[in-house]
Design an enzyme around this catalytic site. Structure first.
Site, PDB file in Angstrom:
ATOM      1  N   TYR A  53       0.790  -1.229   0.060  1.00 26.21           N
ATOM      2  CA  TYR A  53       0.061  -0.031  -0.048  1.00 26.21           C
ATOM      3  C   TYR A  53       0.903   1.285  -0.041  1.00 26.21           C
ATOM      4  CZ  TYR A  53      -4.969  -0.251   0.111  1.00 26.21           C
ATOM      5  OH  TYR A  53      -6.369  -0.435  -0.066  1.00 26.21           O
ATOM      6  N   GLU A  55      -0.467   4.867  -0.624  1.00 29.84           N
ATOM      7  CA  GLU A  55      -1.016   6.189  -0.757  1.00 29.84           C
ATOM      8  C   GLU A  55      -0.160   7.240  -0.640  1.00 29.84           C
ATOM      9  OE1 GLU A  55      -4.475   6.382   1.839  1.00 29.84           O
ATOM     10  OE2 GLU A  55      -5.538   4.753   0.726  1.00 29.84           O
ATOM     11  N   ASP A 199      -7.386  13.827 -24.575  1.00 32.96           N
ATOM     12  CA  ASP A 199      -7.282  12.417 -24.362  1.00 32.96           C
ATOM     13  C   ASP A 199      -6.817  11.561 -25.593  1.00 32.96           C
ATOM     14  OD1 ASP A 199      -8.013   9.792 -23.943  1.00 32.96           O
ATOM     15  OD2 ASP A 199      -9.968  10.375 -23.324  1.00 32.96           O
ATOM     16  N   THR A 225      -4.946   6.262 -21.628  1.00 35.69           N
ATOM     17  CA  THR A 225      -4.720   4.659 -20.975  1.00 35.69           C
ATOM     18  C   THR A 225      -3.522   4.350 -21.485  1.00 35.69           C
ATOM     19  OG1 THR A 225      -5.916   3.976 -22.907  1.00 35.69           O
ATOM     20  CG2 THR A 225      -7.271   4.245 -21.104  1.00 35.69           C
ATOM     21  N   LYS A 228      -3.678   0.475 -24.581  1.00 32.90           N
ATOM     22  CA  LYS A 228      -4.063   0.122 -26.151  1.00 32.90           C
ATOM     23  C   LYS A 228      -2.687   0.284 -26.941  1.00 32.90           C
ATOM     24  CE  LYS A 228      -8.787   2.285 -25.219  1.00 32.90           C
ATOM     25  NZ  LYS A 228      -8.798   3.064 -23.716  1.00 32.90           N
ATOM     26  N   ARG A 234      -3.208  -2.589 -17.863  1.00 29.91           N
ATOM     27  CA  ARG A 234      -4.635  -1.839 -17.917  1.00 29.91           C
ATOM     28  C   ARG A 234      -4.058  -0.900 -17.060  1.00 29.91           C
ATOM     29  NH1 ARG A 234      -9.216  -3.271 -20.633  1.00 29.91           N
ATOM     30  NH2 ARG A 234      -8.133  -4.606 -22.187  1.00 29.91           N
TER      31      ARG A 234
HETATM   32  N1  DSN Z   1     -13.519   1.097 -23.976  1.00 26.59           N
HETATM   33  C1  DSN Z   1     -12.204   1.827 -24.801  1.00 26.59           C
HETATM   34  C2  DSN Z   1     -12.513   1.487 -26.214  1.00 26.59           C
HETATM   35  O1  DSN Z   1     -12.751   0.683 -26.548  1.00 26.59           O
HETATM   36  O2  DSN Z   1     -12.266   2.549 -27.137  1.00 26.59           O
HETATM   37  C3  DSN Z   1     -12.486   3.279 -24.381  1.00 26.59           C
HETATM   38  O3  DSN Z   1     -12.584   3.321 -22.979  1.00 26.59           O
END
Ligand code: DSN
Length: 416
Positions: A53, A55, A199, A225, A228, A234
């Site tokens: 942990y 924080e 974003d 994120t 991707k 993740r």
């Molecule tokens: N779920 C993602 C996507 O597939 O584009 C976006 O958050």
């Protein structure tokens, strides 16, 4: 499968994991937001760092015993700064929506006006959907693609911005295949003194791989994120100008989250290290080449690609408009033969979100497995064959075997 302990300790979970791994190996993964991570990233996510942990932030924690964890988080931050040329980075966001919530909280007050790309045109839930925190807490002014071109007209965005004077302009998308004009967004925001928030979740890997323009050096705040095109675990991160560092850090913790996931932060550091290597540039370039090749191959078979093509890793296919097949039917049929895509609204879609006119198709995952442009013709052939025979169970079984034989030619990093 390389999880011998799970196999002996919990065969029920092992069985499920094995079947999913097999699905990933034997299928063609075309979901634009998915990818295959490296073995090193997988190992970090399964490491003892999950036991801690922490924080707070490096050097200022609310728990003891963080002197080593501090090093992991700082390493991830330093690598992210280098990768995106960022002044300040917070690597703690657990995923994209919490990251975006922290940006709203850090820069705005509830009720403030935000200009965001409409979800039904390619935006994201957290860019102002009425059922999302963003639409519930803030006053969202949407901008749209043009009906004729299906591309965003920046003069129209400027017109709306000058009229509405939002406090923040949000540039970003989850289903748009054309390059975003970050510089123009910034110029428009400067005219009205609005914050700039990009974003880049979908295209972060293409930006890190130097194929698309990087908004980080001149936007106030940029979120992404990490799983991707960036091909990490993740999770998410926020990059910002030094002047917003304190507001963003406070919004992430204690504003939105408690303890960070340190095992994931180690995996982020590893993924950023991988993205800093010269070969990642080749990977990013190949994703785009493959997307263009797939779009051309599908067009050759009479499928209409929204906006006529792609500049990035994804495309929207207007199936209903070109073949009278709905997105829902297509998703089900393709899933049946081992090809994963997702149904998706197209701009000005006359149909409903749960059964829209289109599908979204992307190439990050197949490119990770080593597919090249010539393979995209085979992928298009298999998709078309399945869709054209969607009522013929025997034919679909045959096609599923063809999909499997094709997929098995390309190893899955991380497991093979
Ligand atoms: N779920 C993602 C996507 O597939 O584009 C976006 O958050």
């Amino acid at each position: 499968m390389i999880y011998p302990t799970i196999q002996t300790e919990d065969p029920a979970v092992y069985e499920i994991m094995k079947r999913e791994e097999q699905r990933q190996k034997e299928g063609i993964e075309l979901i634009a937001s998915e990818n295959y991570v490296s073995r090193a990233v997988l190992e970090a996510m399964g490491s003892t760092l999950t036991n801690k942990y922490s924080e707070g932030y490096p050097g200022k924690r609310y728990y003891g015993g963080n002197e080593i964890i501090d090093q992991v988080e700082s390493l991830a931050v330093e690598r992210a700064k280098q990768l995106f040329n960022a002044e300040h980075v917070n690597v703690q966001p657990l995923s994209g929506s919490p990251a975006n919530l922290a940006v709203y909280m850090g820069l705005l007050n509830p009720g403030d006006k935000v200009l965001g790309f409409s979800l039904d045109q390619g935006g994201h839930l957290s860019h102002g959907h009425p059922l999302n925190f963003s639409g519930k807490l803030y006053t969202i002014i949407p901008y749209f693609a043009e009906k004729e071109t299906e591309v965003i007209d920046m003069d129209k965005v400027e017109e709306i911005a000058l009229r509405e004077k939002p406090k923040m302009i949000l540039a970003g998308f989850s289903a748009y295949s054309r390059d975003f004009d970050w510089k123009r967004f910034k110029a428009i925001a400067d005219k009205i003194g609005a914050f700039t928030f990009a974003d880049i979740a979908h295209v972060a890997g293409l930006i890190a791989g130097k194929q698309l323009e990087n908004p980080v050096p001149y936007f106030d705040v940029v979120s992404t994120t990490t799983h991707k095109t960036l091909r990490g675990p993740r999770g998410a991160m926020i990059m910002c100008k030094e002047q917003f560092a304190s507001a963003i850090d406070k919004a992430v913790f204690p504003g939105v989250q408690g303890g960070p996931h340190d095992h994931i932060n180690a995996a982020k550091a590893i993924a950023y290290g991988e993205a800093l290597k010269p070969e990642f540039t080749n990977y990013a370039a190949q994703i785009i080449k493959n997307a263009r090749a797939l779009a051309t191959a599908l067009q050759g078979k009479g499928y209409r690609i929204v906006s006529g093509g792609t500049d990035n890793h994804l495309m929207l296919v207007d199936l209903f408009g070109s073949k009278q097949i709905t997105g829902k039917e297509a998703e089900k049929c393709l899933e049946h033969v081992g090809i994963s895509i997702n149904k998706n609204m197209i701009p000005f879609d006359p149909r409903k979100p749960m059964d829209p006119s289109g599908i979204r198709v992307g190439t990050p995952a197949v490119t990770t497995r080593g597919c090249m442009e010539k393979d995209m013709q085979t992928v298009a052939d298999l998709m078309d064959e399945a869709l054209m025979n969607r009522s013929d169970e025997n034919k679909l079984t045959e096609i599923k075997e063809k999909v499997k034989q094709f997929a098995l030619r390309f190893p899955v990093p991380g497991v093979e």
